[in-house]
Design a protein around this motif. Structure first.
Motif, mmCIF file in Angstrom:
data_model
loop_
_atom_site.group_PDB
_atom_site.id
_atom_site.type_symbol
_atom_site.label_atom_id
_atom_site.label_comp_id
_atom_site.label_asym_id
_atom_site.label_seq_id
_atom_site.Cartn_x
_atom_site.Cartn_y
_atom_site.Cartn_z
ATOM 1 N N ALA B 335 -44.126 67.172 76.906
ATOM 2 C CA ALA B 335 -45.301 66.217 76.720
ATOM 3 C C ALA B 335 -45.079 64.935 77.696
ATOM 4 N N ALA B 336 -44.081 65.016 78.527
ATOM 5 C CA ALA B 336 -44.022 63.978 79.646
ATOM 6 C C ALA B 336 -44.684 64.423 80.916
ATOM 7 N N PRO B 338 -47.539 65.258 83.349
ATOM 8 C CA PRO B 338 -48.895 64.775 83.519
ATOM 9 C C PRO B 338 -50.178 65.990 82.990
ATOM 10 N N ALA B 339 -49.986 67.166 83.277
ATOM 11 C CA ALA B 339 -50.809 68.077 83.125
ATOM 12 C C ALA B 339 -50.932 68.378 81.573
ATOM 13 N N MET B 340 -49.745 68.311 80.794
ATOM 14 C CA MET B 340 -49.658 68.434 79.598
ATOM 15 C C MET B 340 -50.215 67.179 78.797
ATOM 16 N N GLN B 341 -50.019 66.107 79.400
ATOM 17 C CA GLN B 341 -50.429 64.787 78.749
ATOM 18 C C GLN B 341 -51.825 64.684 78.678
ATOM 19 N N ARG B 342 -52.547 65.364 79.742
ATOM 20 C CA ARG B 342 -54.086 65.438 79.735
ATOM 21 C C ARG B 342 -54.589 66.146 78.682
ATOM 22 N N ILE B 343 -53.900 67.494 78.594
ATOM 23 C CA ILE B 343 -54.064 68.512 77.521
ATOM 24 C C ILE B 343 -54.161 67.854 76.344
ATOM 25 N N LEU B 344 -52.962 67.167 75.824
ATOM 26 C CA LEU B 344 -52.591 66.758 74.587
ATOM 27 C C LEU B 344 -53.586 65.487 74.323
ATOM 28 N N MET B 345 -53.787 64.530 75.205
ATOM 29 C CA MET B 345 -54.742 63.437 74.941
ATOM 30 C C MET B 345 -56.189 64.081 74.814
ATOM 31 N N LYS B 348 -56.430 65.240 71.041
ATOM 32 C CA LYS B 348 -56.602 64.270 70.390
ATOM 33 C C LYS B 348 -57.825 63.649 70.225
ATOM 34 N N PHE B 551 -59.238 56.887 77.539
ATOM 35 C CA PHE B 551 -59.086 57.922 78.063
ATOM 36 C C PHE B 551 -60.374 58.949 77.890
ATOM 37 N N TYR B 555 -62.034 60.604 81.087
ATOM 38 C CA TYR B 555 -61.810 61.833 81.505
ATOM 39 C C TYR B 555 -62.867 62.899 80.854
#
Lengths: 578, 578
Positions: B335-336, B338-345, B348, B551, B555
């Motif tokens: 989750a930390a 960046p590419a995963m943060q983008r997907i998670l956000m 959400k 966000f 994005y």
């Protein structure tokens, strides 16, 4: 239902016109005997094998899946026989060196073969899919003795290899792996540990299986700097080695491919390359594997396009606006409806464009290996290494997205197993994950290939694109070429900005990587289509490539600019999502 | 593994703050007794049912699938029992009118219920999913006698309905259907013909099944103007009617939902509504169904988000750049990265944004039915009818795309059936097709709801968006609101241009429809997030909605402008693709 038909005409266009490969072959002694007639003959034979032997096994293999029984794994009915025929026809040795018993043909023809295998039967093609990479790895890193013993089986295909990297705690992060190797008295090693997601880790296609295993020596430093590569055969001296298959995965797709959990228990193996330098050796294999995974995406896209085109040309629903000129009856073929036309053209243009780039990469690898001048070899290798992560990631994204678009053309029928497209969608999804997730490819492309100041990739790509833009002057595509040149400038400025920002904000490239990957791919597809249209025009070919190029620039190229703007925006992610 | 947890807090935010539904309920006599405490209680009970009864059946139901045996169909183990519990708890009657034996609660609460059912077990929820639409259809079009006989079973859930539209040659184009109905001497009808893809056409959840069947009377004109709607029960007077299930489909997903081929042989039925006006009657049912299919997309997106969030918070691979402050060990949680943060956000923000729009549509339907002032009812209906195709198409596109993004977070594990996300991906794909493909929704939105000069939809939407933009003045989101206002202007000009071009180029709106659908959805998500951030701020809620809005605009909102430019470009498709 539409059966798979290998796109031989398109392949020939790319090889003979877009690449004009003969020009280069003529200057490479290794390929002195290769010409278009031979190439066409090889591809036509490969097409026959893919269409007649593999395609008919695709749906049955998906339905039946693999069977695990007390440590043994059985591929679906017919897979082993088809592999036998594959070996008998000599396909494994196609691109292996003559001095190793191979046919010494270009990688370019091998990617043609692979595209067809993957399009016809992705699951089956997983078994021999990495054989050539393993061959290259042994060529380069195995001792003379190991080469003498194991290379012939890889070349003639009587032995199939695996890549044993992943462990349950070590997926993308291979540095976390725990598998151990200890030196034995006879100079060989004993391996212990568990490996996960090993494609073809056990099966009934060949007697022996050669496992290429990453493991740690007792004195290994932590992380990736402490990983060594070992050759671990399933059988040693005619007896079972300590490699046990504990089970196979139940997966969304490629059900005919055995994805195995392997347990190594005092398994006998031999070091490949130097201690602790296993990752470098594995990357020789992995780079080829990444290009090949990209070809899976191309294969899926091509198959999806064939399926959608055939169905859309037959199925009649509603009257189109405007109706086709020859319209009769209460309803028109759905290919005449604008929303379907858009999907069909996207399928066509993307799959053809991907083929140009994918085959280009293979031809660059041939040049990198066999080019006469050193500068030419270096440049070709640099270009191929930029293209590899891009091809792996973008082709597989497209393979999945285009399979989904093709499924949409079928409506409810597409969701049913009676038609093959839902299997294509399921099969295609894995390629976005394995051999390094597409996010990892994006990081590789940007952080290792494009941003480093000394890396030649970005400049080489830019010079290719810019020169193709200039050659469109005075043609119907001049305006499109000007747009591409403008975009290229944006792309170069984006890279320059990221280079400057990187020092103070090391996370910036990681945030921008996925968008820049897609921007780069879209820019290169623009290059590919400009070049295709020019070559067609210059050679007086009667085709639709100019119209396809226009479609590309009208509907698909805007993605490039969109992605650059997304990459270079100002939002900063904050805390982790809750 | 993460179990499904109904997002009750998010639902309450939308109902109590974003919509402030109580304000409207208070002015509607029908909902005089509804308040937030009652609403919260209903949703909490629904959550318990979805989490405890349905979610545990989701994966087993997928593995087992439905069983067909000599005309009978058996849903997966546990499905019938869960349905019995659903009926006993009174869920079917939730939003049915009190005078028909229902609980008379708002549609708004019903969509909350449905979101949870679909998220927990899409396949199971297919059985009762269209019951409310059938109830509305009978309410409006059945004779008193039929209502007295069949409405109670629909209200209390002891009888389940089907929608029998599709035939093999008539999918999207219902006008091509051939099923025939003849008047019998007793005033009833006898139906003959074949229907395909009938969800819940046969099953073991209820004794009787009510088929709503489109068929042609002997004197019917061709096309859609000659279609009538009939009520055809599975059983009449305790005996089997002439409705035979010839088989079930094998599908990519929703395997626990029985998709049946039905054969009508002298089946006894009754006319609903007027002869040849069956499509209008069916659309009463279909509009509700389209909103509900949109909720399937929302359910999938929410489930995918929960899965990805939980996994990404636990799985450790590689060090993130930059490392989290509390980083320890050799690797950080993914989750930390960046590419995963983008997907998670993205997961959400998209799922929360969809919920705002989906619940808004339901609240508009409540207002359209129960609002006191006629102008208010008319306006609410107009807005709901614009939102319906948009919700159906964009939510289901997102449900599939977000499921795929969530699967990516899991890496290779996501592709294995051991984790639930691959099922979500497979299940979600059908929603882009049924109840009118997403391309047909796009045509409906643009050609029927936005472009016609007299249609109020576009102006009503624009006025909502514009007023929300003004309310962001002086806040941290003012710049984003200004961007949204500019985009709104572009959107209005695009519609105006298409209105002008339409006369001479009738195909133009069809070519632009899909892009404008997505542009409109992205614009409305911008509206939803501006409003969410404002409401949170005004009410002093401690949450992350402003960050989520940032966000979104950083994005996801750029998609809106990108799509408008794609829609309004100059390329014209030529001949059909070859």
């Amino acid at each position: 239902m539409q059966n798979y038909q290998a796109p031989l005409d398109e392949m020939r266009f790319v090889i003979e016109h877009w690449l004009d490969a003969r020009q280069d072959w003529e200057r490479m002694p290794a390929f002195a005997e290769v010409d278009y007639s031979l190439a066409a003959q090889v591809l036509a034979e490969a097409a026959r094998f893919a269409e007649e032997r593999l395609a008919p096994l695709n749906a049955p293999g998906d339905r039946q899946g693999c069977r695990y029984e007390a440590g043994r794994v059985f591929a679906p009915d017919g897979f082993a026989d088809a592999y036998k025929a594959y070996v008998e026809a000599g396909w494994p040795s196609l691109a292996c060196a003559v001095e190793s018993g191979g046919q010494g043909l270009p990688q370019l023809l091998n990617v043609g073969l692979l595209e067809m295998l993957y399009a016809a039967n992705h699951a089956w093609a997983m078994y021999p899919g990495i054989a050539h990479g393993a061959y290259e790895c042994l060529q380069q890193f195995a001792s003379d003795g190991l080469r003498a013993e194991y290379l012939p089986g890889l070349v003639d295909g009587t032995c199939l290899p695996t890549m044993c990297l992943t462990e349950s705690q070590a997926g993308s992060d291979v540095g976390l792996l725990r598998c151990r190797a200890e030196l034995a008295e006879d100079g060989s090693y004993r391996l212990d540990g568990n490996k996960l997601f090993i494609s073809g880790g056990e099966h009934d296609l060949t007697e022996d299986i050669l496992h290429l295993v990453l493991a740690r020596l007792p004195d290994a430093p932590p992380g990736t700097a402490g990983i060594s590569l070992f050759l671990v055969p399933k059988r040693v001296d005619g007896l079972a080695n300590g490699v046990i298959c504990d089970g196979i995965e139940h997966k969304m797709g490629i059900k005919g491919s055995a994805t195995c959990s392997l347990r190594f228990e005092r398994a006998k193996g031999w070091l490949l390359g130097e201690p602790h330098k296993g990752l470098a050796a594995m990357f020789v294999m992995m780079n080829g594997a990444r290009l090949h995974v990209g070809l899976q995406g191309l294969g899926h896209a091509e198959f999806a396009w064939q399926q959608a085109r055939a169905y859309a040309g037959e199925r009649r629903q509603m009257r189109a606006v405007p109706r086709p000129k020859d319209a009769v009856g209460a309803a028109d073929v759905i290919a005449a409806h604008p929303a379907m036309q858009r999907i069909l053209m996207t399928l066509k243009v993307q799959s053809q464009g991907m083929r140009m780039l994918g085959f280009w990469a293979a031809h660059l690898l041939d040049t990198a290996e066999h080019g006469v001048e050193s500068a030419q070899r270096v440049e070709a290798l640099a270009l191929a290494s930029v293209l590899t992560p891009l091809i792996k990631a973008c082709f597989t994204d497209q393979g999945f997205q285009l399979a989904s678009q093709a499924l949409q053309v079928f409506g409810g029928y597409g969701y049913c197993s009676e038609y093959p497209i839902e299997q294509t969608l399921r099969d295609s999804r894995i390629a976005m994950i394995y051999e390094g997730t597409n996010e990892i490819q994006a990081n590789d492309l940007l952080l290792r290939k494009l941003l480093p100041v000394g890396a030649p990739g970005a400049a080489l790509l830019a010079s290719q694109v810019r020169s193709e833009c200039r050659r469109a002057e005075g043609t119907a595509l001049q305006g499109r070429a000007e747009d591409l040149a403008v975009l290229l400038g944006e792309w170069e400025r984006a890279l320059q900005t990221l280079r400057q920002e990187q020092a103070e904000q090391p996370q910036r490239p990681y945030e921008a990587a996925v968008d820049l990957l897609h921007a780069t791919a879209s820019m290169l597809q623009g290059y590919a289509w400009l070049r295709a249209a020019r070559v067609s025009r210059e050679r007086g070919l009667v085709d639709e490539r100019e119209a396809s190029a226009q479609f590309f620039f009208r509907y698909l190229f805007p993605e490039a600019g969109h992605r650059i703007r997304l990459a270079m925006g100002d939002w900063k992610p904050g805390a982790f999502p809750q």
